[in-house]
Scaffold this motif. Structure first.
Motif, PDB file in Angstrom:
ATOM      1  N   SER A 309       0.852  -1.198   0.000  1.00 12.67           N
ATOM      2  CA  SER A 309       0.000   0.000   0.000  1.00 12.67           C
ATOM      3  C   SER A 309       0.884   1.244   0.000  1.00 12.67           C
ATOM      4  O   SER A 309       1.924   1.283   0.658  1.00 12.67           O
ATOM      5  CB  SER A 309      -0.869   0.041   1.259  1.00 12.67           C
ATOM      6  N   LYS A 310       0.414   2.265  -0.705  1.00 12.13           N
ATOM      7  CA  LYS A 310       1.169   3.520  -0.702  1.00 12.13           C
ATOM      8  C   LYS A 310       0.922   4.309   0.580  1.00 12.13           C
ATOM      9  O   LYS A 310       1.708   5.192   0.920  1.00 12.13           O
ATOM     10  CB  LYS A 310       0.768   4.365  -1.913  1.00 12.13           C
ATOM     11  N   ALA A 311      -0.211   4.041   1.228  1.00 11.40           N
ATOM     12  CA  ALA A 311      -0.537   4.789   2.445  1.00 11.40           C
ATOM     13  C   ALA A 311      -1.407   3.943   3.351  1.00 11.40           C
ATOM     14  O   ALA A 311      -2.016   2.953   2.922  1.00 11.40           O
ATOM     15  CB  ALA A 311      -1.273   6.076   2.089  1.00 11.40           C
ATOM     16  N   ILE A 312      -1.459   4.367   4.606  1.00 14.06           N
ATOM     17  CA  ILE A 312      -2.400   3.754   5.543  1.00 14.06           C
ATOM     18  C   ILE A 312      -3.230   4.865   6.180  1.00 14.06           C
ATOM     19  O   ILE A 312      -2.787   6.019   6.252  1.00 14.06           O
ATOM     20  CB  ILE A 312      -1.684   2.931   6.637  1.00 14.06           C
ATOM     21  N   CYS A 313      -4.436   4.523   6.628  1.00 11.56           N
ATOM     22  CA  CYS A 313      -5.269   5.444   7.398  1.00 11.56           C
ATOM     23  C   CYS A 313      -5.566   4.735   8.711  1.00 11.56           C
ATOM     24  O   CYS A 313      -6.139   3.640   8.708  1.00 11.56           O
ATOM     25  CB  CYS A 313      -6.571   5.745   6.663  1.00 11.56           C
ATOM     26  N   VAL A 314      -5.159   5.337   9.793  1.00 10.16           N
ATOM     27  CA  VAL A 314      -5.262   4.673  11.090  1.00 10.16           C
ATOM     28  C   VAL A 314      -6.218   5.459  11.977  1.00 10.16           C
ATOM     29  O   VAL A 314      -6.014   6.661  12.207  1.00 10.16           O
ATOM     30  CB  VAL A 314      -3.871   4.578  11.759  1.00 10.16           C
ATOM     31  N   GLY A 315      -7.269   4.789  12.452  1.00 10.69           N
ATOM     32  CA  GLY A 315      -8.277   5.484  13.245  1.00 10.69           C
ATOM     33  C   GLY A 315      -8.483   4.858  14.610  1.00 10.69           C
ATOM     34  O   GLY A 315      -8.524   3.639  14.739  1.00 10.69           O
ATOM     35  N   SER A 316      -8.614   5.730  15.615  1.00  7.53           N
ATOM     36  CA  SER A 316      -8.899   5.230  16.965  1.00  7.53           C
ATOM     37  C   SER A 316      -9.639   6.284  17.771  1.00  7.53           C
ATOM     38  O   SER A 316      -9.303   7.467  17.708  1.00  7.53           O
ATOM     39  CB  SER A 316      -7.593   4.899  17.691  1.00  7.53           C
ATOM     40  N   PRO A 317     -10.633   5.878  18.540  1.00  3.43           N
ATOM     41  CA  PRO A 317     -11.202   6.804  19.511  1.00  3.43           C
ATOM     42  C   PRO A 317     -10.184   7.074  20.612  1.00  3.43           C
ATOM     43  O   PRO A 317      -9.240   6.306  20.780  1.00  3.43           O
ATOM     44  CB  PRO A 317     -12.402   6.041  20.086  1.00  3.43           C
ATOM     45  N   THR A 318     -10.420   8.142  21.360  1.00  2.00           N
ATOM     46  CA  THR A 318      -9.578   8.393  22.529  1.00  2.00           C
ATOM     47  C   THR A 318     -10.200   7.716  23.746  1.00  2.00           C
ATOM     48  O   THR A 318     -11.410   7.812  23.973  1.00  2.00           O
ATOM     49  CB  THR A 318      -9.453   9.906  22.785  1.00  2.00           C
ATOM     50  N   MET A 319      -9.358   7.019  24.480  1.00  2.00           N
ATOM     51  CA  MET A 319      -9.809   6.428  25.736  1.00  2.00           C
ATOM     52  C   MET A 319      -8.751   6.751  26.789  1.00  2.00           C
ATOM     53  O   MET A 319      -7.583   6.387  26.626  1.00  2.00           O
ATOM     54  CB  MET A 319      -9.975   4.914  25.588  1.00  2.00           C
ATOM     55  N   MET A 320      -9.152   7.496  27.795  1.00  2.00           N
ATOM     56  CA  MET A 320      -8.217   7.911  28.862  1.00  2.00           C
ATOM     57  C   MET A 320      -6.979   8.576  28.263  1.00  2.00           C
ATOM     58  O   MET A 320      -5.848   8.212  28.577  1.00  2.00           O
ATOM     59  CB  MET A 320      -7.822   6.722  29.734  1.00  2.00           C
ATOM     60  N   ASN A 321      -7.207   9.524  27.360  1.00  2.56           N
ATOM     61  CA  ASN A 321      -6.155  10.329  26.707  1.00  2.56           C
ATOM     62  C   ASN A 321      -5.280   9.538  25.736  1.00  2.56           C
ATOM     63  O   ASN A 321      -4.268  10.044  25.260  1.00  2.56           O
ATOM     64  CB  ASN A 321      -5.218  10.996  27.732  1.00  2.56           C
ATOM     65  N   ASN A 322      -5.624   8.294  25.461  1.00  2.24           N
ATOM     66  CA  ASN A 322      -4.765   7.446  24.618  1.00  2.24           C
ATOM     67  C   ASN A 322      -5.576   6.729  23.546  1.00  2.24           C
ATOM     68  O   ASN A 322      -6.800   6.673  23.632  1.00  2.24           O
ATOM     69  CB  ASN A 322      -4.072   6.395  25.499  1.00  2.24           C
ATOM     70  N   PRO A 323      -4.896   6.120  22.557  1.00  2.00           N
ATOM     71  CA  PRO A 323      -5.611   5.279  21.590  1.00  2.00           C
ATOM     72  C   PRO A 323      -6.166   4.032  22.277  1.00  2.00           C
ATOM     73  O   PRO A 323      -5.711   3.657  23.357  1.00  2.00           O
ATOM     74  CB  PRO A 323      -4.528   4.875  20.589  1.00  2.00           C
ATOM     75  N   PHE A 324      -7.114   3.390  21.612  1.00  2.00           N
ATOM     76  CA  PHE A 324      -7.603   2.099  22.086  1.00  2.00           C
ATOM     77  C   PHE A 324      -6.420   1.122  22.211  1.00  2.00           C
ATOM     78  O   PHE A 324      -5.524   1.126  21.366  1.00  2.00           O
ATOM     79  CB  PHE A 324      -8.591   1.518  21.057  1.00  2.00           C
ATOM     80  N   PRO A 325      -6.441   0.261  23.214  1.00  2.00           N
ATOM     81  CA  PRO A 325      -5.335  -0.699  23.367  1.00  2.00           C
ATOM     82  C   PRO A 325      -5.112  -1.560  22.122  1.00  2.00           C
ATOM     83  O   PRO A 325      -3.987  -1.967  21.830  1.00  2.00           O
ATOM     84  CB  PRO A 325      -5.783  -1.571  24.541  1.00  2.00           C
ATOM     85  N   SER A 326      -6.182  -1.842  21.366  1.00  2.20           N
ATOM     86  CA  SER A 326      -6.028  -2.705  20.179  1.00  2.20           C
ATOM     87  C   SER A 326      -5.063  -2.103  19.157  1.00  2.20           C
ATOM     88  O   SER A 326      -4.462  -2.830  18.368  1.00  2.20           O
ATOM     89  CB  SER A 326      -7.384  -2.961  19.519  1.00  2.20           C
ATOM     90  N   LEU A 327      -4.891  -0.764  19.172  1.00  2.00           N
ATOM     91  CA  LEU A 327      -3.965  -0.130  18.231  1.00  2.00           C
ATOM     92  C   LEU A 327      -2.513  -0.343  18.650  1.00  2.00           C
ATOM     93  O   LEU A 327      -1.605  -0.343  17.813  1.00  2.00           O
ATOM     94  CB  LEU A 327      -4.253   1.388  18.156  1.00  2.00           C
ATOM     95  N   GLY A 328      -2.304  -0.528  19.960  1.00  2.00           N
ATOM     96  CA  GLY A 328      -0.943  -0.641  20.474  1.00  2.00           C
ATOM     97  C   GLY A 328      -0.202  -1.811  19.855  1.00  2.00           C
ATOM     98  O   GLY A 328       0.968  -1.700  19.484  1.00  2.00           O
ATOM     99  N   ASP A 329      -0.876  -2.927  19.701  1.00  2.00           N
ATOM    100  CA  ASP A 329      -0.276  -4.131  19.132  1.00  2.00           C
ATOM    101  C   ASP A 329       0.255  -3.852  17.715  1.00  2.00           C
ATOM    102  O   ASP A 329       1.367  -4.230  17.364  1.00  2.00           O
ATOM    103  CB  ASP A 329      -1.370  -5.218  19.102  1.00  2.00           C
ATOM    104  N   ILE A 330      -0.566  -3.155  16.943  1.00  2.00           N
ATOM    105  CA  ILE A 330      -0.198  -2.886  15.541  1.00  2.00           C
ATOM    106  C   ILE A 330       0.983  -1.913  15.461  1.00  2.00           C
ATOM    107  O   ILE A 330       1.922  -2.115  14.686  1.00  2.00           O
ATOM    108  CB  ILE A 330      -1.408  -2.287  14.788  1.00  2.00           C
ATOM    109  N   ILE A 331       0.921  -0.854  16.269  1.00  2.00           N
ATOM    110  CA  ILE A 331       2.000   0.142  16.219  1.00  2.00           C
ATOM    111  C   ILE A 331       3.322  -0.501  16.633  1.00  2.00           C
ATOM    112  O   ILE A 331       4.369  -0.270  16.019  1.00  2.00           O
ATOM    113  CB  ILE A 331       1.667   1.330  17.163  1.00  2.00           C
TER     114      ILE A 331
END
Ligand code: FEO
Length: 405
Positions: A309-331
């Motif tokens: 892919s030439k680009a990615i679009c990454v979306g997450s709600p804010t929870m306790m000032n941070n991204p959802f925990p599910s995003l942490g694994d990917i990052i």
């Protein structure tokens, strides 16, 4: 156990193991795999190339017996080539040495300390080390070695069967495919290339620059043109090696499609709505879209699509000032793989909804920058994206696609 070998060329047999049941290999999601090993019958000596994962020695030994019967030779292995020392390719080494005490074992220099560590009983056993260009003669067949350090471990090496043009590449060019068929042309090309891309994305991406240099080195040794078959340590054997060599050249040098991968989670569907609006904007420019909604989707498939892919679009709600925990694994995984090593300079849009002060978008944006992505735009909305905000999402998607043409 009784098991069949498969002749892949004159005097060359597949004698590996099929693992029908494995579903997770150090975090890589798979539907079974094979641990490919090969027997090469020279006039004077017989060489076994690599061996198998714990629990599969009896399959390996059964197939070895079968190959010796087919060749009408007395059962005796003279040489073991250990191209790589990860457990899925070395576990049976000690059993082989016990069964054939006169066997000579060859590996790269960097493999020796690992072998001694894995098998304390081999403390005083001589491992013969080889470097790029060294050869051994089996009588009418000879093997030449090419060190392939960091492709994908420090000890990795390739072995080339000169007379038959077969490259035994261990993990490189492999796929986690588990079928009764052994060759590339016996299965669908789409399945084969998707599995190869998944294998590359998850295991070879960090070694992209090493791979490009190695292909160049192999070319200069005059080996590349002589390869008629690539016999990897997992999956199908390549009878058209140019297919996978060309694909590897593309993947290792950041060749991408007009494609954007969306990765997102959502709390009350707001971030999801933003993703869907952006996808429409991307579609309007004729780009391919792949989506990963993080609850049911899985990281090893996800990075397979990020690879081209030439680009990615990454979306997450804010929870306790941070991204959802599910995003942490990917990052975290993006940081491991380091797609920037392919030179593809992928862009990223970061978006999400927030209830109060936000924080997820900025945090994700910083993390993605650190993982080598160029941030194209950040956008967060308060609570629910309304018509105007969804229109802006559409425009972000469209502008992103336009910037990539
Ligand atoms: Fe298939 Fe690096 O082991």
């Amino acid at each position: 156990m009784m098991a069949n070998s498969i002749k892949i060329d004159s005097g060359v047999y597949w004698v590996g193991a099929i693992d029908w049941d494995i579903r997770d290999y150090h975090g890589y999601k798979l539907d079974g795999t094979t641990y490919n090993c090969y027997l090469v019958f020279g006039n004077d000596k017989v060489a076994l190339i690599d061996n198998v994962y714990p629990g599969f020695s009896s399959q390996l030994l059964g197939r070895i017996s079968d190959a010796f019967k087919k060749e009408d030779r007395d059962l005796k292995i003279d040489v073991v080539i250990q191209n790589h020392i990860e457990m899925d390719h070395i576990h049976s080494l000690y059993e082989i040495i016990e069964k054939f005490p006169d066997v000579e074992v060859y590996s790269s220099t960097r493999a020796v300390s690992g072998i001694k560590n894995l098998f304390p009983k081999l403390k005083d056993f001589e491992i013969k080390t080889v470097k790029t260009g060294d050869s051994i003669d089996l009588g009418g067949k000879s093997l030449t070695f090419v060190e392939a350090s960091m492709l994908h471990w420090p000890d990795s090496m390739f072995s080339f069967l000169n007379e038959d043009g077969i490259l035994f590449s261990n993990d490189a060019f492999g796929q986690h495919i588990c079928l009764s068929e052994r060759f590339d042309h016996e299965i669908s090309n789409d399945m084969l290339m998707r599995a190869s891309k998944k294998f590359f994305a998850n295991l070879i991406t960090p070694s992209s620059q090493v791979l490009v240099r190695k292909l160049d080195e192999v070319d200069k040794l005059g080996v590349l043109d002589k390869i008629k078959m690539i016999a990897p340590a997992h999956g199908q054997i390549w009878t058209k090696p140019e297919d996978i060599v060309n694909a590897y050249k593309d993947w290792a040098t950041g060749v991408c499609k007009d494609k954007i991968t969306f990765i997102y989670d959502t709390m009350h569907h707001s971030t999801q709505k933003m993703a869907h609006a952006m996808i429409e904007g991307v579609f309007s420019e004729g780009f391919e879209v792949k989506t990963f909604y993080l609850h049911p989707d899985e990281r090893s498939d996800l990075v397979t699509d990020v690879l081209d892919s030439k680009a990615i679009c990454v979306g997450s709600p804010t929870m306790m000032n941070n991204p959802f925990p599910s995003l942490g694994d990917i990052i975290f995984y993006f940081n491991c793989l380091s797609f920037s090593r392919t030179g593809s300079n992928k862009k990223a849009v970061v978006f999400g909804s927030k209830g109060w002060g936000g924080g997820a978008v900025k945090k994700l944006s910083n993390d993605l920058k650190q993982a080598g992505f160029e941030i194209f735009e950040e956008y967060d909305v308060l609570n629910i994206p309304h018509e105007e905000e969804l229109n802006r999402c559409y425009e972000i998607g469209k502008k992103l696609a336009q910037s990539l043409k």
